[in-house]
Design a protein around this motif. Structure first.
Motif, mmCIF file in Angstrom:
data_model
loop_
_atom_site.group_PDB
_atom_site.id
_atom_site.type_symbol
_atom_site.label_atom_id
_atom_site.label_comp_id
_atom_site.label_asym_id
_atom_site.label_seq_id
_atom_site.Cartn_x
_atom_site.Cartn_y
_atom_site.Cartn_z
ATOM 1 N N LEU A 1 1.576 1.691 -14.242
ATOM 2 C CA LEU A 1 2.071 0.954 -13.083
ATOM 3 C C LEU A 1 1.565 -0.474 -13.251
ATOM 4 O O LEU A 1 0.361 -0.735 -13.193
ATOM 5 C CB LEU A 1 1.560 1.586 -11.788
ATOM 6 N N VAL A 2 2.508 -1.393 -13.535
ATOM 7 C CA VAL A 2 2.162 -2.783 -13.810
ATOM 8 C C VAL A 2 2.241 -3.563 -12.507
ATOM 9 O O VAL A 2 3.288 -3.632 -11.871
ATOM 10 C CB VAL A 2 3.099 -3.385 -14.874
ATOM 11 N N LEU A 3 1.122 -4.143 -12.135
ATOM 12 C CA LEU A 3 0.982 -4.792 -10.835
ATOM 13 C C LEU A 3 0.925 -6.297 -11.015
ATOM 14 O O LEU A 3 0.087 -6.817 -11.763
ATOM 15 C CB LEU A 3 -0.274 -4.272 -10.150
ATOM 16 N N PHE A 4 1.817 -7.002 -10.351
ATOM 17 C CA PHE A 4 1.925 -8.446 -10.496
ATOM 18 C C PHE A 4 1.036 -9.125 -9.462
ATOM 19 O O PHE A 4 1.289 -9.037 -8.262
ATOM 20 C CB PHE A 4 3.384 -8.880 -10.331
ATOM 21 N N GLY A 5 -0.026 -9.763 -9.920
ATOM 22 C CA GLY A 5 -0.912 -10.518 -9.037
ATOM 23 C C GLY A 5 -2.165 -9.754 -8.658
ATOM 24 O O GLY A 5 -2.162 -8.531 -8.531
ATOM 25 N N SER A 6 -3.242 -10.505 -8.470
ATOM 26 C CA SER A 6 -4.536 -9.885 -8.188
ATOM 27 C C SER A 6 -4.583 -9.208 -6.822
ATOM 28 O O SER A 6 -5.245 -8.185 -6.664
ATOM 29 C CB SER A 6 -5.663 -10.910 -8.314
ATOM 30 N N ASP B 1 0.827 -1.215 0.000
ATOM 31 C CA ASP B 1 0.000 0.000 0.000
ATOM 32 C C ASP B 1 0.858 1.261 0.000
ATOM 33 O O ASP B 1 0.579 2.220 -0.733
ATOM 34 C CB ASP B 1 -1.014 0.010 1.143
ATOM 35 N N ASP B 2 1.932 1.269 0.767
ATOM 36 C CA ASP B 2 2.791 2.452 0.787
ATOM 37 C C ASP B 2 3.604 2.558 -0.498
ATOM 38 O O ASP B 2 3.842 3.661 -0.994
ATOM 39 C CB ASP B 2 3.718 2.451 2.001
ATOM 40 N N ALA B 3 4.036 1.426 -1.061
ATOM 41 C CA ALA B 3 4.773 1.457 -2.333
ATOM 42 C C ALA B 3 3.908 2.070 -3.431
ATOM 43 O O ALA B 3 4.381 2.889 -4.223
ATOM 44 C CB ALA B 3 5.228 0.053 -2.718
ATOM 45 N N VAL B 4 2.635 1.695 -3.472
ATOM 46 C CA VAL B 4 1.710 2.271 -4.456
ATOM 47 C C VAL B 4 1.541 3.764 -4.198
ATOM 48 O O VAL B 4 1.588 4.579 -5.127
ATOM 49 C CB VAL B 4 0.340 1.556 -4.422
ATOM 50 N N SER B 5 1.363 4.142 -2.960
ATOM 51 C CA SER B 5 1.189 5.551 -2.611
ATOM 52 C C SER B 5 2.400 6.380 -3.020
ATOM 53 O O SER B 5 2.260 7.474 -3.591
ATOM 54 C CB SER B 5 0.939 5.682 -1.107
ATOM 55 N N THR C 1 -2.064 -7.677 -5.249
ATOM 56 C CA THR C 1 -1.352 -6.409 -5.394
ATOM 57 C C THR C 1 -2.194 -5.416 -6.187
ATOM 58 O O THR C 1 -2.295 -4.239 -5.824
ATOM 59 C CB THR C 1 0.009 -6.630 -6.085
ATOM 60 N N ALA C 2 -2.830 -5.888 -7.255
ATOM 61 C CA ALA C 2 -3.673 -5.014 -8.071
ATOM 62 C C ALA C 2 -4.853 -4.467 -7.265
ATOM 63 O O ALA C 2 -5.205 -3.286 -7.389
ATOM 64 C CB ALA C 2 -4.163 -5.754 -9.314
ATOM 65 N N ALA C 3 -5.454 -5.294 -6.432
ATOM 66 C CA ALA C 3 -6.591 -4.843 -5.610
ATOM 67 C C ALA C 3 -6.151 -3.773 -4.619
ATOM 68 O O ALA C 3 -6.850 -2.759 -4.428
ATOM 69 C CB ALA C 3 -7.212 -6.035 -4.878
ATOM 70 N N ILE C 4 -5.003 -3.970 -3.996
ATOM 71 C CA ILE C 4 -4.486 -2.965 -3.062
ATOM 72 C C ILE C 4 -4.200 -1.668 -3.813
ATOM 73 O O ILE C 4 -4.547 -0.583 -3.355
ATOM 74 C CB ILE C 4 -3.218 -3.479 -2.342
ATOM 75 N N ALA C 5 -3.589 -1.774 -4.985
ATOM 76 C CA ALA C 5 -3.262 -0.579 -5.771
ATOM 77 C C ALA C 5 -4.518 0.187 -6.171
ATOM 78 O O ALA C 5 -4.541 1.424 -6.107
ATOM 79 C CB ALA C 5 -2.464 -0.972 -7.009
#
Length: 181
Positions: free
Chosen positions: A153-158, A130-134, A160-164
């Motif tokens: 921003l390419v997110l690996f895995g569902s 969450d902080d990395a995305v922020s 991680t994508a949901a958090i992003a």
């Protein structure tokens, strides 16, 4: 600059520049770094070896960025940056933001119009997702590059994508930014 969130594999993104969450050696490794080197082929390693033999004999410092060819990747360039290892005792978020800012600067200087980022430091380096995305969205949202039009921003895995998506919603993703799965 538009910001997109995409769940997927960074090595298949059709953009001008792909950012590599590299280790300081620039010679490949695990995670995103290993995937980019494997899929990109020996051309990337040849150029990173030349960089090590010249300007970066001791490795690329954390937060800095440098470009090479993209080899066999569907991009023109790979921008290598070294993210910080997460520490609960020391605030290293400035170094993480520098990875994004310096990668944007390098890609913009090359003439890139599109760029794809992994979530830097959120894998083996232990940065909370969450902080990395922020941190990423803070830099990307404030950037005013001359040529770059789109940052993905390419997110690996569902997970991680949901958090992003949640964090992006909380930060009110910049106008023109969109999410896709």
């Amino acid at each position: 600059m538009d910001i997109e969130l995409v769940e997927g594999d960074i090595t298949v993104q059709q953009v001008d520049a792909i950012v590599n969450a590299a280790n300081s050696s620039l010679l490949g490794g695990g995670g995103v770094d290993g995937a980019i080197h494997r899929r990109g082929g020996p051309e990337i390693l040849a150029e990173t070896r030349m960089l090590r033999a010249s300007k970066y004999g001791r490795g690329l410092p954390t937060g800095e960025a440098v470009a090479t060819t993209a080899g066999r990747l569907p991009a023109r360039w790979v921008v290598h940056t070294v993210g910080p290892v997460f520490s609960a005792e020391e605030d290293r978020s400035g170094l993480l933001r520098a990875c994004y800012a310096n990668s944007l600067r390098v890609a913009d200087g090359l003439g890139a119009e599109t760029i794809a980022f992994p979530l830097i430091s959120a894998g083996i380096y232990g940065w909370p997702v969450d902080d990395a995305v922020s941190q990423a969205l803070t830099v990307l949202g404030a950037a005013r590059p001359a040529r770059l039009r789109t940052a993905t921003l390419v997110l690996f895995g569902s997970d991680t994508a949901a958090i992003a998506r949640r964090v992006a919603g909380d930060q009110r993703l910049q106008p023109g930014g969109r999410e896709s799965a």
